[in-house]
Design a protein around this motif. Sequence first.
Motif, PDB file in Angstrom:
ATOM      1  N   PRO A   8       0.635  -0.697  -0.196  1.00  0.00           N
ATOM      2  CA  PRO A   8       0.410   0.230   0.092  1.00  0.00           C
ATOM      3  C   PRO A   8       0.775   1.140  -0.149  1.00  0.00           C
ATOM      4  N   GLU A   9       2.139   1.265   0.725  1.00  0.00           N
ATOM      5  CA  GLU A   9       3.076   2.571   1.042  1.00  0.00           C
ATOM      6  C   GLU A   9       3.692   2.531   0.108  1.00  0.00           C
ATOM      7  N   TYR A  12       0.772   4.483  -2.541  1.00  0.00           N
ATOM      8  CA  TYR A  12       0.197   5.790  -1.858  1.00  0.00           C
ATOM      9  C   TYR A  12       1.807   6.787  -2.924  1.00  0.00           C
ATOM     10  N   GLY A  37      -8.060   0.042  -3.985  1.00  0.00           N
ATOM     11  CA  GLY A  37      -6.635   0.910  -3.765  1.00  0.00           C
ATOM     12  C   GLY A  37      -6.906   2.638  -4.291  1.00  0.00           C
ATOM     13  N   GLN A  40      -6.374   5.163  -1.789  1.00  0.00           N
ATOM     14  CA  GLN A  40      -4.904   4.339  -1.315  1.00  0.00           C
ATOM     15  C   GLN A  40      -4.266   5.688  -2.511  1.00  0.00           C
ATOM     16  N   LYS A  43      -5.176   8.834  -1.966  1.00  0.00           N
ATOM     17  CA  LYS A  43      -4.414  10.304  -1.030  1.00  0.00           C
ATOM     18  C   LYS A  43      -2.599  10.247  -1.193  1.00  0.00           C
TER      19      LYS A  43
END
Length: 151
Positions: A8-9, A12, A37, A40, A43
């Motif tokens: 997920p990082e 992002y 995602g 995500q 963001k």
Amino acid sequence: MEIITKSPEETYNLGVRLGEQLMPGDIIVLNGDLGAGKTQLTKGIAEGLGVADYITSPTFTIVNEYEGRLPLYHFDVYRIEDIYEMNEIGFEEYLFGNGVCVIEWGDMVRELLPYDVIDIYISKVDEVTRRIDIKGGDRLTFGRELKPDGR
């Protein structure tokens, strides 16, 4: 362009890189299954645009507005019943304004969109790995490998 993110990082961080390059009037159309995602990535886009607010999916409000280097208009059109409901919220003013529009489930309102959008399709490969296909936005550049720190 196809990009694989392995956490997920990384998804992002891809959004951050994208947000840093966006210009007034850019429209991002996000599609993918629930939990793929999309939020995500949004963001990260918001961070790349300098938005300091906490980003949430506008599932029940249709649009959330944020201030940053450019205004960010974050749409979630999953729950609309008729695409012409979008006219009631002034959708065209957002699309053709000086901000950036990110539209989750954007294929649902495709016929209301201009042709020169940036289409992003997110597919789950496994619990954390995503295949992200980006079409349009030829001016955008990304490194060959995404690192967890986003650099």
